[in-house]
Design a protein around this motif. Structure first.
Motif, PDB file in Angstrom:
ATOM      1  N   THR A   1      47.346  39.361  37.629  1.00 46.93           N
ATOM      2  CA  THR A   1      46.094  38.670  37.950  1.00 46.93           C
ATOM      3  C   THR A   1      46.237  37.672  39.097  1.00 46.93           C
ATOM      4  OG1 THR A   1      46.477  36.862  36.369  1.00 46.93           O
ATOM      5  CG2 THR A   1      45.453  38.867  35.526  1.00 46.93           C
TER       6      THR A   1
ATOM      7  N   ILE B   1      43.361  36.164  42.105  1.00 40.99           N
ATOM      8  CA  ILE B   1      42.912  34.781  42.206  1.00 40.99           C
ATOM      9  C   ILE B   1      43.125  34.243  43.624  1.00 40.99           C
ATOM     10  CG2 ILE B   1      43.303  32.439  41.338  1.00 40.99           C
ATOM     11  CD1 ILE B   1      44.204  33.741  38.701  1.00 40.99           C
TER      12      ILE B   1
ATOM     13  N   SER C   1      40.007  37.727  37.299  1.00 45.30           N
ATOM     14  CA  SER C   1      41.456  37.569  37.421  1.00 45.30           C
ATOM     15  C   SER C   1      41.900  36.206  36.916  1.00 45.30           C
ATOM     16  CB  SER C   1      41.881  37.763  38.879  1.00 45.30           C
ATOM     17  OG  SER C   1      41.621  39.071  39.322  1.00 45.30           O
ATOM     18  N   ALA C   2      41.156  35.160  37.310  1.00 48.50           N
ATOM     19  CA  ALA C   2      41.491  33.816  36.839  1.00 48.50           C
ATOM     20  C   ALA C   2      41.353  33.722  35.327  1.00 48.50           C
ATOM     21  CB  ALA C   2      40.604  32.787  37.532  1.00 48.50           C
ATOM     22  N   THR C   3      40.301  34.341  34.816  1.00 47.97           N
ATOM     23  CA  THR C   3      40.087  34.339  33.374  1.00 47.97           C
ATOM     24  C   THR C   3      41.193  35.103  32.654  1.00 47.97           C
ATOM     25  OG1 THR C   3      37.695  34.221  33.712  1.00 47.97           O
ATOM     26  CG2 THR C   3      38.466  34.968  31.562  1.00 47.97           C
TER      27      THR C   3
ATOM     28  N   VAL D   1      37.671  37.891  41.297  1.00 45.01           N
ATOM     29  CA  VAL D   1      38.427  36.636  41.287  1.00 45.01           C
ATOM     30  C   VAL D   1      38.200  35.897  39.979  1.00 45.01           C
ATOM     31  CG1 VAL D   1      38.579  34.350  42.337  1.00 45.01           C
ATOM     32  CG2 VAL D   1      38.526  36.372  43.780  1.00 45.01           C
TER      33      VAL D   1
END
Length: 426
Positions: free
Chosen positions: A49, A53, A358-360, A355
């Motif tokens: 991930t 980000i 991915s951050a999550t 994004v």
């Protein structure tokens, strides 16, 4: 167009089939061969991930500026095949480690960032905005069907031939996807800006996709409905391997069978979504309901206990039913964004979503690994699901109200356009 859509379906289906082998092989390698802890499995999951980000917004701007998306996707498939094959060879020669697995996640995440944005740019190029919902549902159904078969075969393949054979299957599937793209005949040309000045402007405006989700109240509420379940799902995905292999004590040879129901549910949800979300129907409330349904049904996973057959059945339902709801939610979400996001910023809009996801996923994977080490795997699953349900429960009423407001605005706009057309006809 129909021929190229069929080829796209074949390529995506083949790629999904191979990806399942890698997804199942990596936790098996980490846990049984390398002695990884739940926290280390979380790091492996999180590695994929990080590129999304750091580079997701720029990848979206780049996707909007690429004139020939199909050619770029073909190149990315070839690079993905090479990366997976390299790790397969490392496993074959006994030099692979946790770092190797994290490195594969980073490379696949990096290539997947651009592929994720180009997927929708290319799909819209093939079929247009009006037909994207049903076509997306068909593609998704093929992917779930391939994943179903892959899950049935991955465990026996790993048990009989080793994890390197599973990764080799994934590498071959990327090559099949590249061949499908190469065989398409329709023009490979998007509506991307073609001058250097316009491209530079696109890069500077990379964050425009994020600003979209901060605009209308529905989109702000939708963002929380996306983030909270995604975090819980990412944490649960990190803990599923340790839970099934170490807590439920599922044999490695049948590990993949626990996910078979997920493929059936995914196919069912995709077919149902294709019928439910035909052109002209509002998908906003469907997205909200299905995200809640995915969380509620995920609670069946930590309930799994008792005799092995009963525990496996309960775990399979806990893995499968969220996929059913998620399949409908994914198709509905694409329909919502295709309607609400302008065509010229589709790549940036999808990249912004990538994004965010991915951050999550990074936060969820790390939280799942940490909580698994701290509280135990089963308790960690309950904490993740409970926290997500609290979030969606708090924003649910406002989200429904905002969705109805948008629907009323759309109907008013359609009525005004019809009145204008009638007046012009007279």
């Amino acid at each position: 167009m129909r021929r190229d859509v069929n080829l796209y379906w074949c390529g995506e289906t083949a790629s999904s089939f191979g990806s399942v082998f890698t997804a199942i092989a990596l936790p098996v390698v980490a846990l049984t061969d390398l002695g990884a802890t739940a926290g280390q499995v979380g790091l492996i999951s999180a590695a994929g991930t990080v590129p999304g980000i750091l580079l997701g917004l720029l990848a979206g701007a780049l996707a909007d500026s690429i004139v020939r998306p199909r050619r770029t996707m073909l190149l990315l498939d070839l690079l993905s095949a090479a990366a997976v094959a390299a790790v397969a060879l490392a496993l074959r020669h006994g030099v692979a480690s946790i770092v190797w697995l994290m490195g594969l996640g980073l490379v696949q995440g990096l290539l997947g960032v651009l592929l994720g944005s180009l997927y929708f740019v290319h799909l819209r190029q093939l079929v247009g905005a009006e037909a994207i919902g049903p076509v997306r549902a068909r593609l998704q159904a093929g992917q779930f069907g391939a994943a179903l078969v892959g899950r049935m075969l991955a465990g026996p393949v790993i048990a009989l031939f080793g994890s390197e054979a599973a990764l080799g299957t994934d590498a071959a599937s990327y090559l099949l996807s590249a061949m499908a793209l190469l065989g398409m005949r329709s023009p490979d040309r998007s509506a991307a800006p073609q001058t250097a000045v316009r491209k530079r402007e696109g890069v500077r405006d990379a964050a425009v996709g994020l600003r979209f989700f901060a605009g209308h109240p529905f989109h702000r509420a939708l963002l929380l409905f996306i983030v909270a379940p995604a975090a819980a799902m990412a944490g649960a995905a990190t803990l599923t391997g340790p839970f099934l292999l170490s807590t439920v004590h599922l044999p490695v040879g049948v590990y993949g069978l626990a996910f078979v129901l997920s493929g059936v549910m995914g196919m069912t949800g995709s077919v149902f979504a294709g019928r439910l979300l035909r052109p002209g129907r509002d998908a906003r409330l469907t997205v909200l309901v299905c995200f809640v349904g995915s969380l509620v049904s995920l609670m069946l996973l930590p309930v799994a206990a008792g005799p092995l057959p009963l525990a496996v059945l309960c775990a399979a339902l806990g893995l499968g039913l969220p996929v059913l709801f998620g399949a409908v939610a994914n198709v509905a979400l694409v329909s919502v964004l295709t309607t609400d996001v302008p065509e010229t910023m589709m790549g940036r809009g999808m990249a912004a979503l990538q994004v965010i996801m991915s951050a999550t996923a990074l936060a969820g994977a790390l939280a799942g690994g940490y909580l698994g080490d701290l509280l135990g795997v089963r308790t960690a699953l309950w904490v993740l699901i409970g926290a997500a349900l609290l979030v969606v429960g708090a924003v649910g009423p406002a989200a429904v109200h905002a969705a109805r407001d948008l629907r009323a605005r759309d109907e008013e706009a359609e009525k005004s356009a019809a009145d204008t057309a009638d007046f012009a006809g007279t």
